[in-house]
Design an enzyme around this catalytic site. Structure first.
Site, PDB file in Angstrom:
ATOM      1  N   PRO A 153       0.823  -1.213   0.000  1.00  0.00           N
ATOM      2  CA  PRO A 153       0.000   0.000   0.000  1.00  0.00           C
ATOM      3  C   PRO A 153       0.856   1.262   0.000  1.00  0.00           C
ATOM      4  CG  PRO A 153      -0.667  -1.485   1.741  1.00  0.00           C
ATOM      5  CD  PRO A 153       0.584  -2.030   1.178  1.00  0.00           C
ATOM      6  N   VAL A 194       2.429   2.860  -2.362  1.00  0.00           N
ATOM      7  CA  VAL A 194       3.581   3.060  -3.236  1.00  0.00           C
ATOM      8  C   VAL A 194       3.183   3.825  -4.502  1.00  0.00           C
ATOM      9  CG1 VAL A 194       4.946   1.122  -2.457  1.00  0.00           C
ATOM     10  CG2 VAL A 194       3.274   0.791  -4.276  1.00  0.00           C
ATOM     11  N   GLY A 195       1.922   4.207  -4.584  1.00  0.00           N
ATOM     12  CA  GLY A 195       1.522   5.068  -5.693  1.00  0.00           C
ATOM     13  C   GLY A 195       0.888   4.349  -6.857  1.00  0.00           C
ATOM     14  N   SER A 210       9.426 -19.077   3.744  1.00  0.00           N
ATOM     15  CA  SER A 210      10.699 -18.358   3.815  1.00  0.00           C
ATOM     16  C   SER A 210      11.190 -18.120   5.235  1.00  0.00           C
ATOM     17  CB  SER A 210      10.601 -17.033   3.058  1.00  0.00           C
ATOM     18  OG  SER A 210       9.786 -16.142   3.775  1.00  0.00           O
ATOM     19  N   LYS A 245      12.355  -7.488   1.150  1.00  0.00           N
ATOM     20  CA  LYS A 245      12.861  -7.934   2.444  1.00  0.00           C
ATOM     21  C   LYS A 245      14.103  -7.149   2.848  1.00  0.00           C
ATOM     22  CE  LYS A 245      10.979 -12.583   2.151  1.00  0.00           C
ATOM     23  NZ  LYS A 245      11.257 -13.974   1.811  1.00  0.00           N
TER      24      LYS A 245
END
Ligand SMILES: Nc1ncnc2c1ncn2[C@@H]1O[C@H](COP(=O)(O)OP(=O)(O)OP(=O)(O)O)[C@@H](O)[C@H]1O
Ligand SMILES: [Mg+2]
Length: 803
Positions: free
Chosen positions: A359, A361-362, A680, A723
């Site tokens: 969310p 980031v444009g 992960s 990450k």
């Protein structure tokens, strides 16, 4: 009545008549124009005697010769002669009796003929009465059906007591052909004459009836349309009386005009016109009329023929994209490429871009900016929580309150057939018993199909092929596979601290200032202050919270300015707390010290990359492994894999072979309310458990990510960039990554890479060597040894363990 003169005289001038036949005992007015006829009249007048009136067989012939003239005629007397206005003679003649022309004496200057008088063959009185009765009845019937005989005629006819005379009189009054009348004239037997006349009358009656029926039918048809017209007019009048402003007729007309104006395509146009016809026939207030009206409103309000002109000036587009957003090189390049192709091909397929990223980031604002750069209209719909196919494709009109789906609604809002159409949160589509919205979206997004997209409500196809679709998602994993196939995924992984500072300085601060009615003379935020805001007040991949914090500062500044407390505000790291309150995050302090049983995992969640602590506690028990913190199945399985690996290495770790039989192991990953999944965290869980079992602390400045196999191999994972950025954001500079992910590190901006120490590993043993401290080393902060040193360290560790 016969005069003595007539009896002796057997030759008379002859007047040939066109289109008329004179019966005995009738008086008639004739117009005489032909030279020969005028001469005949003059001759008759001069002699003071009769004139033979014979009809022409063929009325077309102007100068008839004897064979063109019937031989039986009527001897008549001229009563009056006058000159008519047209220069012809107008004479009144009275028919006397039947004669038969026996020979033509001369033909110049007039016909003069010798004649033989004809006598009726009479009937007895009784038969005469019967004939009269029959004739009168028939004639009355005739009068009744034709209605074109004046009453006086009927009265005068009724007075006639001679059947022969009656026949002549009736025949004179009915509009039948000359040939038929001639037959009556030539029949001397009264009974036969009467029968012939009865036949003629019967035929006429029948004809009249037929005519009447035909007339009636024609009249009915005319009447029906007249009646409708009349009723409509009445309705209008009534509505006017009642004060209703619009009448249905003009409404229908209005729709027709709108349909033409909106440029509906073939099928849609036909359909719309049909509906208008239906509407016209309905009472205005009928429930059905409301439905039809709404439907028509929808049809005519869609931009069937509205296409906006694309701005294909590449430099200008680039400038606009740069003006709105910092960075995002890949996306901008893609748009410019599209424009370039657009310049070469008139109708390139609109690419379907899918922006995937955390969310803020444009994604949404980038799509808006693309519309601006292309000069297209922009619409946005959110697909989050859409679980009903009808939301995409509309309800059928049979449903009460049916509406078109969101696609068509969006197109209407856009007002053009080629907008930039943003579908937000395509990864949040749901599906249940109400149908699969993803399947409906397939049709929308498939360039092979979307030129005839059919909405259930519209019932007619709409062309979506010129629309430029852009979709956004927080993660591409949950996007239905077939949809994903059709789209071009562009990942926006999140911003580094430096990028955020750039965005803040050049975009967010000016934007917020403007929105709060301020300018740079009122408020300035120092760069160090901005960094402090990013570090201490936000922890995010995007810049939404940053934007919000800046907005807060602007608000408070505005308040200070208005209340006159200050003229100018400068935000520095020192006074920041006054505006934003106490810091929410402690930069670089996920864990403050080396602890036993706590290891840091790097993960990608919906909100971007994140650093999570993984806690393990070991208590006396029966060998149970409990995992909590809303972990998904895959994560739980990787926990079990970690456990199996550790059991197989119990000797190396200095643990009794059956250690697990006497303990319960609890793995917990805060924050417990946020669902987590994926493989992960495998090595982190293994590391934390190993630490807890061996009582060796884990370094608190190391974060790691990697999948673990049963034999301890470390497998590569996804989302490296996110990450690594998350670790950097959290102030952790030592990172353990699977060796196979080395190439992914390229994506991380070089300035960030330089600040990090990354250890690449193939095996869990290397992880343990790098991350675990000596038991007494609880607080020491080491920098990570490089891999070679690591190997040595590992050997040492192994030696220690085996001792
Ligand atoms: N690269 C950038 N340059 C300038 N401003 C940016 C940039 N990235 C994001 N912003 C600004 O950040 C704010 C949030 O962006 P936006 O709402 O588009 O996020 P999003 O990716 O759509 O988030 P979500 O997934 O929650 O919908 C906007 O005001 C936007 O202008
Ligand atoms: Mg958005």
């Amino acid at each position: 009545m016969k005069s003595s003169k007539e009896e002796t005289q057997k030759s008379y001038p002859l007047l040939s008549l066109r289109n008329i036949l004179v019966f005995p005992k009738s008086t008639i007015s004739l117009e005489v124009g032909r030279a020969r006829s005028v001469k005949a009249v003059e001759l008759a007048q001069a002699s003071g005697m009769g004139l033979v009136l014979c009809s022409q067989k063929d009325t077309e012939i102007a100068e008839p010769s004897p064979e063109h003239i019937y031989t039986v005629g009527t001897l008549g007397l001229i009563k009056e002669v006058a000159k008519s206005v047209s220069g012809n003679l107008r004479i009144v003649v009275e028919g006397l009796r039947r004669v038969k022309v026996t020979s033509y004496l001369t033909s110049d200057p007039a016909f003069v003929v010798s004649v033989e008088e004809l006598e009726d063959v009479g009937v007895g009185r009784q038969e005469a009465d019967m004939l009269i009765k029959a004739l009168m009845e028939q004639y009355e019937e005739y009068v009744r059906v034709t209605r074109n005989v004046p009453a006086e005629t009927l009265i005068s006819i009724a007075a006639i007591r001679d059947p022969g005379h009656l026949c002549d009189t009736i025949a004179a009054h009915i509009p039948v052909s000359i040939a038929e009348k001639q037959q009556i004239l030539e029949t001397l037997e009264v009974r036969e004459r009467a029968e012939k006349l009865l036949d003629v009358l019967e035929k006429e009656i029948e004809l009249a009836g037929l005519e009447k029926r035909i007339n009636l039918r024609v009249k009915k048809q005319i009447e029906k349309s007249q009646r409708e017209y009349w009723l409509r007019e009445q309705m209008k009048a009534i509505q006017k009386e009642l004060g209703d402003k619009d009448d249905s007729i003009s409404e229908a007309e209005e729709f027709r005009q709108k349909i033409e104006k909106a440029g509906l395509t073939g099928e849609a146009r036909e359909k719309a016109l049909r509906e208008v016809d239906r509407l016209e026939k309905m009472p205005q207030a009928a429930a059905e009329a409301v439905v039809v009206r709404t439907y028509l409103e929808w049809l005519v309000s869609l931009p069937w023929n509205v296409l906006t002109e694309d701005n294909i000036d590449i430099n200008r587009a680039q400038a606009i994209l740069d003006e709105d957003h910092y960075g995002l090189r890949e996306v901008k390049e893609r748009i410019i490429e599209y424009l370039a192709i657009r310049k070469l091909v008139d109708k390139p397929r609109g690419p379907i871009l899918c922006f995937v990223g955390p969310p803020g980031v444009g994604k949404t604002s980038l799509a808006k900016s693309i519309a601006r750069a292309l000069g297209r209209k922009f619409v946005r719909i959110s697909l989050g929580g859409v679980r009903d196919e009808a939301e995409i494709r509309g309800h059928r009109r049979t449903y009460i309150g049916a509406l078109p789906g969101r696609i068509i609604q969006g197109i209407r809002t856009a007002g053009s057939r080629n907008p930039v159409f943003l579908m937000d949160e395509i990864d949040k589509l749901a599906s249940d018993f109400r149908g699969d919205p993803a399947a409906a979206l397939l049709e929308v997004l498939d360039p092979e199909q979307n030129h005839t997209f059919s909405d259930h409500y519209l019932e007619v196809p709409f062309d979506l092929s010129r629309v430029m679709f852009i979709t956004t998602a927080n993660s591409s994993y949950t996007i239905p596979r077939p949809l994903l196939d059709r789209m071009e995924v562009i990942t926006i992984p999140g911003y580094t601290e430096e990028e955020k500072i750039e965005i803040g300085t050049h975009f967010l601060i000016p934007k917020e200032l403007k929105e709060h009615g301020l300018d740079s003379s009122h408020l300035s935020i120092r760069k160090e202050a901005l960094r402090e805001i990013i570090r201490a007040y936000t922890r995010e991949a995007g810049v939404r919270n940053l934007e919000r914090q800046i907005a807060t500062i602007c608000r408070k500044t505005a308040r200070d300015l208005v209340s006159g407390k200050r003229q100018r505000v400068t935000i520095t790291p020192k006074n920041i707390e006054k505006y934003l309150g106490i810091p929410r995050f402690h930069y670089g302090q996920v864990e403050k010290e080396n602890q036993v049983g706590v290891a840091l995992a790097l993960a990608v969640t919906d909100v971007g990359g994140d650093v999570m602590a993984c806690e393990v506690s070991v208590v006396k028990g029966k060998g149970r492994l409990t995992m909590t913190g809303q972990l998904g199945d895959v994560m739980k399985e990787s926990g079990q894999a970690a456990m199996s690996y550790l059991r197989s290495r119990s000797a190396d770790l200095g643990l009794p072979e059956d250690f697990y039989e006497n303990v319960d192991i609890h793995v917990h990953v805060p924050e417990g309310a946020i669902p987590k999944d994926g493989p992960s965290a495998g090595i982190t869980i293994a590391c934390a458990i190993a630490s807890a079992l061996t009582n060796r602390p884990v370094r608190h400045d190391v974060a790691m990510t990697g999948e673990i196999t049963l034999r301890g191999r470390v497998l590569p994972i996804g989302g490296v960039k996110e990450k690594v950025l998350a670790a950097h954001r959290a102030g952790i500079f030592n990172i353990i990554l699977p060796r196979e992910n080395k190439k992914d590190l390229e994506e991380v901006p070089p300035n960030i890479r330089e600040e990090l120490t990354v250890t690449f590993v193939d095996h869990m043993d290397q992880v343990l060597a790098a991350a675990l401290c000596d038991p007494e080393d609880r607080n020491e902060i080491n920098t990570l040894p490089c891999v070679d040193q690591l190997k040595a360290a590992q050997d040492v560790a192994m030696d220690q363990m085996s001792q």
